[in-house]
Design a protein around this motif. Structure first.
Motif, short mmCIF file in Angstrom:
data_model
loop_
_atom_site.label_atom_id
_atom_site.label_comp_id
_atom_site.label_asym_id
_atom_site.label_seq_id
_atom_site.Cartn_x
_atom_site.Cartn_y
_atom_site.Cartn_z
N ALA A 100 0.77 -1.06 -0.02
CA ALA A 100 0.07 -0.06 0.10
C ALA A 100 0.76 1.20 0.02
O ALA A 100 0.55 2.14 -0.80
CB ALA A 100 -0.98 0.05 1.12
N ALA A 101 1.80 1.35 0.92
CA ALA A 101 2.80 2.39 1.01
C ALA A 101 3.42 2.62 -0.46
O ALA A 101 3.83 3.92 -0.71
CB ALA A 101 3.81 2.24 2.21
N ARG A 140 -2.43 18.36 2.32
CA ARG A 140 -3.40 17.14 2.21
C ARG A 140 -2.49 15.83 2.40
O ARG A 140 -2.98 14.61 2.05
CB ARG A 140 -3.95 16.84 0.63
CG ARG A 140 -4.98 18.05 0.62
CD ARG A 140 -5.97 17.75 -0.50
NE ARG A 140 -6.61 16.50 -0.39
CZ ARG A 140 -6.77 15.30 -0.96
NH1 ARG A 140 -6.13 15.01 -2.04
NH2 ARG A 140 -7.16 14.11 -0.70
N VAL A 141 -1.09 15.86 2.83
CA VAL A 141 -0.41 14.88 3.08
C VAL A 141 -1.12 13.68 4.22
O VAL A 141 -1.13 12.63 3.72
CB VAL A 141 0.89 15.06 3.51
CG1 VAL A 141 1.74 13.88 4.34
CG2 VAL A 141 1.75 15.84 2.60
N SER A 151 -3.73 8.41 5.24
CA SER A 151 -4.96 7.82 5.83
C SER A 151 -5.56 7.09 4.74
O SER A 151 -6.17 6.06 4.97
CB SER A 151 -5.75 8.80 6.68
OG SER A 151 -5.11 9.24 7.62
N GLU A 152 -5.89 7.79 3.58
CA GLU A 152 -6.87 7.16 2.49
C GLU A 152 -6.12 5.58 2.16
O GLU A 152 -6.72 4.84 1.81
CB GLU A 152 -6.94 8.27 1.63
CG GLU A 152 -8.32 9.14 1.95
CD GLU A 152 -8.27 10.14 0.74
OE1 GLU A 152 -7.30 10.06 -0.28
OE2 GLU A 152 -8.91 11.07 1.00
N ALA A 153 -4.61 6.08 2.02
CA ALA A 153 -3.95 4.71 1.54
C ALA A 153 -3.89 3.52 2.45
O ALA A 153 -4.02 2.51 2.08
CB ALA A 153 -2.66 5.35 0.79
N GLY A 176 -0.39 -1.63 15.05
CA GLY A 176 0.85 -0.96 14.66
C GLY A 176 0.48 0.35 13.63
O GLY A 176 1.41 0.94 13.07
N TYR A 177 -0.80 0.80 13.63
CA TYR A 177 -1.29 1.68 12.67
C TYR A 177 -0.39 3.21 12.87
O TYR A 177 0.03 3.64 11.91
CB TYR A 177 -2.74 2.11 12.93
CG TYR A 177 -3.77 1.00 12.55
CD1 TYR A 177 -4.02 0.69 11.13
CD2 TYR A 177 -4.37 0.30 13.65
CE1 TYR A 177 -4.82 -0.37 11.06
CE2 TYR A 177 -5.29 -0.43 13.50
CZ TYR A 177 -5.29 -0.95 12.03
OH TYR A 177 -6.22 -2.04 11.77
#
Length: 179
Positions: free
Chosen positions: A120-121, A137-138, A143-145, A155-156
């Motif tokens: 995802a990252a 918007r970073v 968060s959306e990703a 671990g969020y």
């Protein structure tokens, strides 16, 4: 059974005979020995099974536990095994920036969800390299990703912080304003 040829991490596999209804995660594990992609919930909810599919629209995440292996025929796939740089013997010589950031931030505990978060990252960073995000918007973009991915060890915060630090420290991923 049906013949299947795949391109995974830049390498061609097949043709191999696999059942018509077999999911990609099972082919990765049972036929190809690529066990880094995790089978979590089996319903596509936790996203531990996420792989990257490269195509015309750029890289995107696809859940391999609910997507049949034959759907991937002719597509270029990346699994977590494909991120680190290796020497000619296959030994890892350096981790990807995402993998290193996760290590630097102690982002995971058990590590089961980590392959999905790495993918995802990675998709996020590659997307931002093509279309930078506005500085304001970073956090929302990260968060959306990452929010669709589940971590049972909580671990969020560390995953998020690792990605935020990487996005902010990588030239060209952030633009000044969202005009």
């Amino acid at each position: 059974m049906r013949s299947l040829t795949l391109k995974i991490n830049g390498r061609d596999y097949g043709p191999i005979e696999v059942p018509e209804d077999m999911m990609l995660v099972d082919v990765l594990h049972e036929y190809l020995g690529l066990t880094g992609t995790r089978f979590g919930c089996g319903q596509g909810v936790c996203r531990a099974c996420t792989v990257i599919v490269d195509g015309d629209g750029g890289p995107r995440e696809v859940r391999s536990c609910i997507t049949g292996a034959h759907w991937f025929a002719g597509k270029s796939i990346r699994t977590v095994e494909g991120h680190a740089k290796r020497d000619e013997t296959g030994k890892i010589v350096s981790l990807s920036p995402v993998q290193q950031a996760f290590l630097d931030h102690f982002s995971f505990q058990c590590g089961y969800c980590t392959p999905g978060f790495v993918n995802a990252a990675t998709v996020l960073l590659e997307t931002l390299a093509e279309s930078p995000v506005a500085a304001d918007r970073v956090e929302e973009t990260i968060s959306e990703a990452l929010n669709p991915h589940l971590c049972r060890c909580t671990g969020y915060v560390r995953y998020y912080q690792a990605v935020k630090d990487l996005v902010l420290s990588t030239p060209g991923l952030v633009k000044e304003t969202s005009r």
